[in-house]
Design a protein around this motif. Structure first.
Motif, PDB file in Angstrom:
ATOM      1  N   LYS A  17       0.823  -1.213   0.000  1.00  0.00           N
ATOM      2  CA  LYS A  17       0.000   0.000   0.000  1.00  0.00           C
ATOM      3  C   LYS A  17       0.857   1.263   0.000  1.00  0.00           C
ATOM      4  CE  LYS A  17      -4.277  -1.604   2.103  1.00  0.00           C
ATOM      5  NZ  LYS A  17      -5.216  -1.401   3.222  1.00  0.00           N
ATOM      6  N   GLY A  18       2.180   1.087   0.039  1.00  0.00           N
ATOM      7  CA  GLY A  18       3.085   2.229   0.001  1.00  0.00           C
ATOM      8  C   GLY A  18       3.346   2.856   1.349  1.00  0.00           C
ATOM      9  N   GLY A  19       2.997   2.176   2.427  1.00  0.00           N
ATOM     10  CA  GLY A  19       3.157   2.746   3.756  1.00  0.00           C
ATOM     11  C   GLY A  19       4.279   2.153   4.574  1.00  0.00           C
ATOM     12  N   TYR A  20       5.260   1.560   3.927  1.00  0.00           N
ATOM     13  CA  TYR A  20       6.378   0.933   4.642  1.00  0.00           C
ATOM     14  C   TYR A  20       7.656   1.628   4.202  1.00  0.00           C
ATOM     15  CZ  TYR A  20       9.086  -2.896   6.744  1.00  0.00           C
ATOM     16  OH  TYR A  20       9.929  -3.645   7.526  1.00  0.00           O
ATOM     17  N   SER A  21       8.180   2.486   5.067  1.00  0.00           N
ATOM     18  CA  SER A  21       9.335   3.311   4.715  1.00  0.00           C
ATOM     19  C   SER A  21      10.656   2.624   5.060  1.00  0.00           C
ATOM     20  CB  SER A  21       9.259   4.651   5.449  1.00  0.00           C
ATOM     21  OG  SER A  21       9.472   4.447   6.839  1.00  0.00           O
ATOM     22  N   VAL A  22      11.731   3.210   4.584  1.00  0.00           N
ATOM     23  CA  VAL A  22      13.068   2.732   4.925  1.00  0.00           C
ATOM     24  C   VAL A  22      13.249   2.794   6.441  1.00  0.00           C
ATOM     25  CG1 VAL A  22      15.540   3.235   4.707  1.00  0.00           C
ATOM     26  CG2 VAL A  22      14.058   3.363   2.693  1.00  0.00           C
ATOM     27  N   GLN A  23      12.773   3.874   7.059  1.00  0.00           N
ATOM     28  CA  GLN A  23      12.883   4.018   8.517  1.00  0.00           C
ATOM     29  C   GLN A  23      12.073   2.944   9.232  1.00  0.00           C
ATOM     30  OE1 GLN A  23      15.018   5.880  10.053  1.00  0.00           O
ATOM     31  NE2 GLN A  23      14.363   5.350  12.108  1.00  0.00           N
ATOM     32  N   ASP A  24      10.878   2.649   8.737  1.00  0.00           N
ATOM     33  CA  ASP A  24      10.073   1.565   9.323  1.00  0.00           C
ATOM     34  C   ASP A  24      10.875   0.274   9.330  1.00  0.00           C
ATOM     35  OD1 ASP A  24       7.759   3.125   9.716  1.00  0.00           O
ATOM     36  OD2 ASP A  24       6.960   2.616   7.732  1.00  0.00           O
ATOM     37  N   HIS A  25      11.533   0.003   8.208  1.00  0.00           N
ATOM     38  CA  HIS A  25      12.292  -1.238   8.100  1.00  0.00           C
ATOM     39  C   HIS A  25      13.469  -1.259   9.077  1.00  0.00           C
ATOM     40  CE1 HIS A  25      13.692  -4.986   6.553  1.00  0.00           C
ATOM     41  NE2 HIS A  25      14.887  -4.463   6.316  1.00  0.00           N
ATOM     42  N   LYS A  26      14.147  -0.150   9.220  1.00  0.00           N
ATOM     43  CA  LYS A  26      15.269  -0.093  10.162  1.00  0.00           C
ATOM     44  C   LYS A  26      14.809  -0.407  11.584  1.00  0.00           C
ATOM     45  CE  LYS A  26      18.091   3.255   7.636  1.00  0.00           C
ATOM     46  NZ  LYS A  26      18.654   4.618   7.648  1.00  0.00           N
ATOM     47  N   VAL A  27      13.691   0.168  11.974  1.00  0.00           N
ATOM     48  CA  VAL A  27      13.156  -0.070  13.311  1.00  0.00           C
ATOM     49  C   VAL A  27      12.775  -1.540  13.475  1.00  0.00           C
ATOM     50  CG1 VAL A  27      11.241   0.442  14.896  1.00  0.00           C
ATOM     51  CG2 VAL A  27      12.368   2.306  13.647  1.00  0.00           C
ATOM     52  N   LYS A  28      12.024  -2.062  12.527  1.00  0.00           N
ATOM     53  CA  LYS A  28      11.541  -3.440  12.632  1.00  0.00           C
ATOM     54  C   LYS A  28      12.688  -4.449  12.555  1.00  0.00           C
ATOM     55  CE  LYS A  28       6.971  -2.115  11.085  1.00  0.00           C
ATOM     56  NZ  LYS A  28       6.373  -2.053  12.388  1.00  0.00           N
ATOM     57  N   GLN A  29      13.673  -4.157  11.731  1.00  0.00           N
ATOM     58  CA  GLN A  29      14.835  -5.036  11.623  1.00  0.00           C
ATOM     59  C   GLN A  29      15.612  -5.057  12.945  1.00  0.00           C
ATOM     60  OE1 GLN A  29      18.032  -3.773   8.951  1.00  0.00           O
ATOM     61  NE2 GLN A  29      18.062  -5.867   8.134  1.00  0.00           N
ATOM     62  N   THR A  30      15.730  -3.903  13.584  1.00  0.00           N
ATOM     63  CA  THR A  30      16.412  -3.830  14.874  1.00  0.00           C
ATOM     64  C   THR A  30      15.648  -4.635  15.922  1.00  0.00           C
ATOM     65  OG1 THR A  30      17.375  -1.683  14.344  1.00  0.00           O
ATOM     66  CG2 THR A  30      17.222  -2.257  16.690  1.00  0.00           C
TER      67      THR A  30
END
Length: 145
Positions: A52-65
């Motif tokens: 849906k286009g709502g998953y940002s690079v920053q979101d991924h960094k947080v979730k990956q951490t």
């Protein structure tokens, strides 16, 4: 794993993911093993957010951490473990917040510990995840507690 990679891998197999409203489908599911379908299901919430286009690079960094922290608590060997260990030994508040986050995931229904927490995220877990991520980055950049 980044949702883009999951989407790309499935498309490569000839079974792209299709978003229909809030439902997610695998086209040509006969091309993928049932285990891969289960894997996709475990990341469903993040995949839908990404498509849906709502998953940002920053979101991924947080979730990956957060995924790395969960692996640490589960005793999964990863290169990052000594750094996380050092951080938690010097920042008890972060260790406590991380433990609280695991409890929140559990309260949201996360029972298969080897499964992604993706489908058990909420506004509360997202807020706490960002706070933990910010504390981690601050610590690892030399702002020791």
């Amino acid at each position: 794993m980044h949702p883009k990679q999951i989407c790309d891998d499935l498309a490569f197999l000839g079974s792209p993911l299709v978003l229909d409203g809030d439902d997610l489908y695998i086209e040509n599911p006969e091309n993928v093993y049932p285990e891969l379908e289960e894997f996709v299901q475990s990341y469903k919430k993040r995949l839908i957010q990404y498509l849906k286009g709502g998953y940002s690079v920053q979101d991924h960094k947080v979730k990956q951490t957060i995924d790395k922290i969960i692996n640490y608590f589960m005793g999964i060997d990863q290169e990052m473990n000594p750094k996380i260990d050092d951080w938690f030994n010097h920042d008890y508040d972060s260790a406590t917040k991380a433990a609280r986050l695991l409890v929140l995931f559990w309260e949201n229904g996360w029972r298969e510990l080897k499964e992604s927490v993706s489908n058990y995220e909420s506004e509360e877990t997202d807020r706490l995840s960002i706070e933990i991520y910010d504390r981690a980055m601050s610590y690892f950049k030399g702002n020791k507690v």
